[in-house]
Design a protein around this motif. Structure first.
Motif, short mmCIF file in Angstrom:
data_model
loop_
_atom_site.label_atom_id
_atom_site.label_comp_id
_atom_site.label_asym_id
_atom_site.label_seq_id
_atom_site.Cartn_x
_atom_site.Cartn_y
_atom_site.Cartn_z
N VAL A 311 73.85 -49.74 -33.71
CA VAL A 311 74.39 -51.07 -33.95
C VAL A 311 73.22 -52.03 -34.18
O VAL A 311 72.06 -51.68 -33.96
CB VAL A 311 75.24 -51.59 -32.75
N GLU A 312 73.53 -53.24 -34.63
CA GLU A 312 72.51 -54.26 -34.76
C GLU A 312 72.27 -54.90 -33.38
O GLU A 312 73.18 -54.90 -32.53
CB GLU A 312 72.95 -55.34 -35.77
N PRO A 313 71.07 -55.43 -33.13
CA PRO A 313 70.76 -55.99 -31.80
C PRO A 313 71.78 -57.01 -31.31
O PRO A 313 72.10 -57.03 -30.10
CB PRO A 313 69.38 -56.62 -32.01
N ARG A 314 72.32 -57.83 -32.20
CA ARG A 314 73.26 -58.87 -31.76
C ARG A 314 74.61 -58.28 -31.36
O ARG A 314 75.45 -58.97 -30.76
CB ARG A 314 73.45 -59.91 -32.87
N ALA A 315 74.82 -57.00 -31.69
CA ALA A 315 76.10 -56.35 -31.35
C ALA A 315 76.01 -55.57 -30.04
O ALA A 315 76.97 -54.89 -29.65
CB ALA A 315 76.54 -55.43 -32.48
N LEU A 316 74.89 -55.64 -29.34
CA LEU A 316 74.74 -54.91 -28.08
C LEU A 316 75.71 -55.44 -27.03
O LEU A 316 75.96 -56.65 -26.92
CB LEU A 316 73.31 -55.06 -27.56
N THR A 317 76.24 -54.54 -26.26
CA THR A 317 77.14 -54.90 -25.16
C THR A 317 76.45 -54.62 -23.82
O THR A 317 75.43 -53.91 -23.77
CB THR A 317 78.44 -54.08 -25.23
N LYS A 318 77.01 -55.16 -22.75
CA LYS A 318 76.45 -54.91 -21.42
C LYS A 318 76.48 -53.42 -21.09
O LYS A 318 75.57 -52.89 -20.46
CB LYS A 318 77.22 -55.70 -20.37
N ALA A 319 77.53 -52.75 -21.54
CA ALA A 319 77.64 -51.31 -21.28
C ALA A 319 76.50 -50.55 -21.96
O ALA A 319 75.93 -49.61 -21.38
CB ALA A 319 78.99 -50.80 -21.78
N MET A 320 76.18 -50.95 -23.18
CA MET A 320 75.07 -50.32 -23.89
C MET A 320 73.74 -50.58 -23.18
O MET A 320 72.91 -49.68 -23.05
CB MET A 320 75.00 -50.84 -25.33
N LEU A 321 73.55 -51.80 -22.73
CA LEU A 321 72.30 -52.17 -22.07
C LEU A 321 72.15 -51.45 -20.73
O LEU A 321 71.02 -51.18 -20.29
CB LEU A 321 72.26 -53.69 -21.85
N ASN A 322 73.26 -51.12 -20.11
CA ASN A 322 73.21 -50.47 -18.80
C ASN A 322 73.30 -48.95 -18.87
O ASN A 322 73.27 -48.27 -17.82
CB ASN A 322 74.35 -50.99 -17.92
N ASP A 323 73.42 -48.42 -20.06
CA ASP A 323 73.56 -46.96 -20.23
C ASP A 323 72.19 -46.29 -20.10
O ASP A 323 71.44 -46.19 -21.07
CB ASP A 323 74.20 -46.65 -21.58
N THR A 324 71.88 -45.83 -18.90
CA THR A 324 70.56 -45.23 -18.66
C THR A 324 70.43 -43.82 -19.24
O THR A 324 69.34 -43.27 -19.28
CB THR A 324 70.27 -45.18 -17.15
N SER A 325 71.54 -43.24 -19.69
CA SER A 325 71.47 -41.90 -20.28
C SER A 325 70.96 -41.93 -21.72
O SER A 325 70.59 -40.88 -22.28
CB SER A 325 72.85 -41.23 -20.24
#
Length: 396
Positions: A311-325
């Motif tokens: 995705v593009e950086p502006r489309a990042l979600t909290k779930a994506m940011l917290n996905d340590t896998s």
């Protein structure tokens, strides 16, 4: 006084006299014998020097004549070419032309090469007419590569207008700096007419026979930005190989170290491309990356996380940011990402090799329209910059 000097002195003062005691005239005087051995040596040296000077003068004269001749020939050639163009100026179709014909301009071709090909195809009446039209318009450096839709028997200046308009160029794949592999291959498939699955098969095969060993089987970062005539290529492999070979050539020209260092530089350069949209900041971004790596800190770059989620950086979600896998989660994972995240351009690559000096650890692009980016080594100031960006985002 030495004997030789005495002899020279008396020889210079002596006169031949006749029987009446008067000096004899030169006409009646027999040839004067050499005065001395020393005088003969001086005379021979003088003659030798004279001959050497004559040879040097002759050589210089020949060189000057040759140089003048070459300059004259060059001038005459230029005049002849100008006259030839002038003579053929009238050899132009009135236009607007008829029928439809595709015409390809290759990258790096000049007006002479293009004009010759236009004449052969019957699009312009003469190559000289096209060249003259390009010169009159001052557009020699604005001819675009690509496939153009033209007509037969067109007026030369009308052809120039088409070939200098990038919006009319088709069939050429344009790889932009900072563009991801997936987007490049989508365009390559569409423009070439080759099924996308053929490109994917090469990706799945880790680029065997195409990629260098240091790429680790990933094409990301290894496609050189530029224009490619993919329409004339017969296979996906040929297209991929063309882009990779140009990348390797460019990296060699830029003096990028080989081996693992080359892949490392491409990773850092690609992050700089993904994080800021102004080349003025590349050197500072690459320094931040190096500083954080040196302190064993996660990079914390949203462009890397976004790449891992496609995705593009502006489309990042909290779930994506917290996905340590996610191996590309640069907030939780330390070190550089597994691969580059796009195709970095020359300026970003140069910045990766020579980061600016500074102690910065953080940066924030506070205005996405202007690209204004602020750098700091202080975490509190970083938080202030983040609030500044949030205020801009709320207004836009």
């Amino acid at each position: 006084m030495a004997d030789d000097d005495m002899q020279d002195f008396f020889a210079e003062q002596a006169e031949w006299v006749g029987g009446d005691g008067e000096p004899e005239s030169a006409s009646n005087t027999p040839p004067r014998p050499p005065r001395s051995r020393k005088e003969m040596q001086k005379y021979r040296r003088k003659q030798q020097r004279a001959r050497q000077i004559k040879v040097i003068i002759a050589v210089v004269f020949v060189v000057l004549v040759g140089l003048c001749g070459w300059l004259l020939f060059s001038k005459l050639g230029a005049v002849r070419n100008a006259v030839e163009v002038t003579r053929t100026e009238a050899a132009d179709y009135p236009g607007p032309g008829s029928g439809d014909v595709e015409f390809t301009v290759e990258s790096g071709q000049n007006s002479v090469q293009i004009g010759d090909n236009l004449e052969k195809k019957g699009i312009v009446k003469s190559s000289a007419a096209f060249q003259q039209a390009v010169r009159n318009a001052g557009l020699e450096n604005h001819l675009q590569p690509g496939v153009f839709e033209l007509k037969y028997r067109m007026k030369a200046d009308a052809v120039v207008k088409v070939l200098t308009d990038s919006s009319k160029a088709k069939g050429f794949l344009v790889v932009n700096s900072g563009e991801r592999l997936s987007a490049v291959l989508d365009q390559a498939a569409e423009l070439s007419g080759i099924d996308r699955s053929e490109f994917q098969a090469i990706i799945d095969n880790k680029g065997d026979g195409i990629l260098p060993a240091e790429a680790g089987g990933s094409f990301e970062g290894w496609l050189e930005p530029g224009n490619y005539n993919v329409k004339d290529q017969k296979s996906a492999e040929a297209i991929m190989k063309m882009m990779v070979e140009k990348r390797i050539t460019k990296l060699d020209q830029l003096g990028v170290p080989t081996g693992d260092d080359r892949e490392r530089i491409l990773k850092i350069a690609s992050i700089a491309e993904g994080e800021v949209n102004k080349s003025d900041y590349y050197g500072k971004v690459t320094r931040v990356i190096e500083n954080r790596l040196a302190k064993d800190m996660p990079l914390g770059m949203d462009s890397v996380i976004a790449y891992g989620n496609n995705v593009e950086p502006r489309a990042l979600t909290k779930a994506m940011l917290n996905d340590t896998s996610n191996p590309y989660n640069s907030r939780s994972q330390k070190g550089l990402p597994p691969t580059p995240i796009n195709q970095p351009g020359d300026n970003a690559i140069k910045a990766a090799m020579n980061p600016e000096e500074g102690d910065w650890l953080y940066f924030v692009t506070v205005n996405l329209d202007t690209g204004e980016t602020k750098f700091t080594a202080d975490e509190n100031e970083f938080q202030q910059f983040s609030k500044e960006y949030e205020a801009w985002e709320a207004e836009n």
